[in-house]
Motif scaffolding. Structure first.
Motif, PDB file in Angstrom:
ATOM      1  N   VAL A 230       0.870  -1.174   0.000  1.00  0.00           N
ATOM      2  CA  VAL A 230       0.000   0.000   0.000  1.00  0.00           C
ATOM      3  C   VAL A 230       0.907   1.224   0.000  1.00  0.00           C
ATOM      4  O   VAL A 230       1.617   1.473   0.976  1.00  0.00           O
ATOM      5  N   PHE A 231       0.891   1.966  -1.090  1.00  0.00           N
ATOM      6  CA  PHE A 231       1.752   3.146  -1.176  1.00  0.00           C
ATOM      7  C   PHE A 231       1.029   4.379  -0.629  1.00  0.00           C
ATOM      8  O   PHE A 231      -0.177   4.535  -0.782  1.00  0.00           O
ATOM      9  N   PHE A 232       1.814   5.249   0.019  1.00  0.00           N
ATOM     10  CA  PHE A 232       1.296   6.548   0.448  1.00  0.00           C
ATOM     11  C   PHE A 232       2.199   7.631  -0.125  1.00  0.00           C
ATOM     12  O   PHE A 232       3.390   7.402  -0.363  1.00  0.00           O
ATOM     13  N   PRO A 237      -3.843  10.104  -4.542  1.00  0.00           N
ATOM     14  CA  PRO A 237      -3.637   8.651  -4.563  1.00  0.00           C
ATOM     15  C   PRO A 237      -4.411   7.973  -5.690  1.00  0.00           C
ATOM     16  O   PRO A 237      -5.532   8.353  -6.011  1.00  0.00           O
ATOM     17  N   SER A 238      -3.805   6.943  -6.263  1.00  0.00           N
ATOM     18  CA  SER A 238      -4.505   6.056  -7.192  1.00  0.00           C
ATOM     19  C   SER A 238      -5.310   5.054  -6.371  1.00  0.00           C
ATOM     20  O   SER A 238      -5.122   4.944  -5.148  1.00  0.00           O
ATOM     21  N   VAL A 244      -2.959  12.659  -0.608  1.00  0.00           N
ATOM     22  CA  VAL A 244      -3.494  13.988  -0.310  1.00  0.00           C
ATOM     23  C   VAL A 244      -4.258  14.511  -1.528  1.00  0.00           C
ATOM     24  O   VAL A 244      -3.733  14.498  -2.643  1.00  0.00           O
ATOM     25  N   VAL A 245      -5.485  14.947  -1.305  1.00  0.00           N
ATOM     26  CA  VAL A 245      -6.288  15.587  -2.349  1.00  0.00           C
ATOM     27  C   VAL A 245      -6.662  16.968  -1.839  1.00  0.00           C
ATOM     28  O   VAL A 245      -7.413  17.098  -0.874  1.00  0.00           O
ATOM     29  N   ASP A 257     -14.797   0.314  -1.887  1.00  0.00           N
ATOM     30  CA  ASP A 257     -14.695   0.557  -3.325  1.00  0.00           C
ATOM     31  C   ASP A 257     -13.483   1.457  -3.581  1.00  0.00           C
ATOM     32  O   ASP A 257     -13.526   2.657  -3.272  1.00  0.00           O
ATOM     33  N   PRO A 258     -12.386   0.914  -4.143  1.00  0.00           N
ATOM     34  CA  PRO A 258     -11.171   1.717  -4.371  1.00  0.00           C
ATOM     35  C   PRO A 258     -11.386   2.891  -5.313  1.00  0.00           C
ATOM     36  O   PRO A 258     -10.534   3.771  -5.408  1.00  0.00           O
TER      37      PRO A 258
END
Length: 465
Positions: A230-232, A237-238, A244-245, A257-258
């Motif tokens: 799991v990348f941060f 993020p994908s 961060v958005v 639901d990704p």
């Protein structure tokens, strides 16, 4: 399952390498279980009722096992002799793993910088979610001390150093996080590659890895790892990532639901709101989500959390000048993060470089630093790079006054540093202790160095003495 070496401790003749905090805690735990414990140490001569011998007196025909404290290197004569004599080596974290309560789960975290803040935040998130959890390991309380305490925890969040990971074999983690990998402890590991491999060996003990995709070394070196990644990052993020958005920290990994994103918290709720601190909060949130802590409980923990002492700690704000103690910035990577969070810096640096190079640091921070005040044994490494790559930065060297001695009552060294900084600082400046080096040449510890900085700021700047 416990390694066979740990199942029969009663009557075992065990040599404990090192009488420091870890060695002492292990010696007590082993003696409590009937082991015959001897300690080998070059400096300590007394500890409880244990027999302490010097390295040259060790005869491995007298011992069944060697317990290695994390700072001991593979090339130490005692370790070499144990391997030659085919004596099995054990370590503190694996010993604690073998003695833990059934059902207790462990999470882990490593990285060059930010480890302590992040494990403490992760443990706070678990507690916010109603779980009994504690941060331990390299963070202050050893793992074996937690296992031996009367308090019972469902979860341990371990901060693991490269030294601990080098020796680790048996412990397993629900999840682990890797914050960053930059040059550090090269004098111990011998090369950056060996250091990075030690750090990333944590993944081989983990079901899920929380990884910083803003760190190129981590991305490159985990390409072939087969577990759940799991990348941060500080970017959008994908699906399957955390990031961060706009003004929000969001989770697209631990959601039904990704394609959707769940809010973790607002950016402003992470304090101090500087990039590396936001990154650390994302890593901690990832760990907490692997054990089911809700986004709401994670947010509560973030809003209530205060970073530890000596980590971007504001000591005083006066006349438009901010005085910050970041004594825990003991390597170039940590110092860079601190300096880049300010615009105009009077930089206090120097100490023991531990084999690290300073060129990349100077290249990165040269637009932010006005004056560099240098102390300590390896200050010329920094001075050389500043002279070569940032000749516009004024360099001031401060020697330890005759009245000052390491660990003594006099604070003359840091008071001299602060007077120098005070003379050169102007409104809008940040006077920043971010040494990029370890402290033990002139101070007892980074904590001692930070405490002396704070005392000097209060005396010289606040009280005008």
């Amino acid at each position: 399952m416990a390694h066979a070496l740990y199942t029969q401790l009663d009557g075992k003749r065990i040599l404990v390498a090192g009488a420091g905090v870890t060695g002492a805690a292990c010696a007590r735990a082993l003696a409590k279980r009937g082991s015959v414990v001897t300690i080998v140490d070059e400096k300590v001569t007394e500890l409880d009722v244990f027999t302490i011998i010097t390295p040259e007196r060790v005869k491995f025909s007298n011992f069944d096992l060697l317990l290695v404290s994390p700072g001991w290197r593979e090339d130490h004569p005692v370790v070499v002799a144990a391997r030659t004599a085919r004596i099995a080596l054990i370590n503190e974290v694996d010993l604690a793993w073998s003695l833990k309560a059934p059902g207790q789960k462990w999470l882990a975290l490593t990285g060059t910088n930010g480890k302590t803040t992040t494990v403490e935040l992760a443990a706070a998130m678990l507690r916010s979610g109603g779980l009994t959890a504690i941060a331990c390991g390299n963070v202050g309380t050893t793992v074996i001390e937690v296992i031996e305490s009367t308090e019972k925890y469902d979860y341990l969040v371990l901060e693991l150093s490269s030294f601990q990971l080098h020796w680790l074999e048996d412990a397993e983690f629900v999840s682990s996080a890797v914050l960053n990998i930059a040059q550090d402890h090269l004098d111990w590991h011998g090369s950056f590659d060996a250091y990075a491999k030690a750090k990333l060996s944590i993944l081989d003990k983990s079901a899920t890895a929380i990884l910083n995709s803003d760190d190129g070394e981590i991305v490159l070196r985990t390409t072939h790892w087969q577990g759940r990644k799991v990348f941060f990052s500080l970017d959008t993020p994908s699906p399957g990532e955390i990031g961060v958005v706009e003004e929000l920290l969001v989770d697209r990994a631990f959601v039904a639901d990704p394609q959707e994103a769940a809010m973790i918290c607002e950016l402003i709720e992470v304090t101090p709101t500087v990039p590396h601190n936001v990154s650390n909060a994302l890593a901690a949130a990832g760990l907490a989500r692997t054990v089911g802590v809700s986004h709401e409980d994670i947010r509560i923990a973030i809003t209530e959390f205060a970073p530890g002492r000596h980590r971007i700690e504001t000591v005083l704000e006066r006349d438009g000048i901010t005085w910050i103690n970041d004594s825990k910035a003991t390597n170039p990577h940590a110092a860079s993060a601190a300096i880049m969070s300010a615009l105009s810096v009077i930089w206090i640096a120097g100490g023991l470089a531990k084999g690290a190079e300073m060129g990349e640091l100077v290249e990165r921070i040269k637009s932010r630093v006005r004056v560099a005040i240098l102390i300590g044994e390896d200050r010329e490494l920094i001075a050389k790079e500043l002279t070569e790559h940032a000749p516009q930065i004024e360099i001031i060297r401060v020697d330890a006054p005759a009245a000052y001695s390491k660990g003594g009552e006099s604070n003359a060294l840091m008071e001299s540093v602060i007077r120098t900084a005070h003379e050169h600082a102007k409104s809008g400046d940040t006077v920043l202790l971010a040494p990029a080096c370890a402290s033990m040449d002139q101070f007892i510890s980074y904590g001692d160095r930070g405490d002396r900085f704070k005392l000097a700021v209060e005396k010289v700047v606040r009280d005008g003495k």
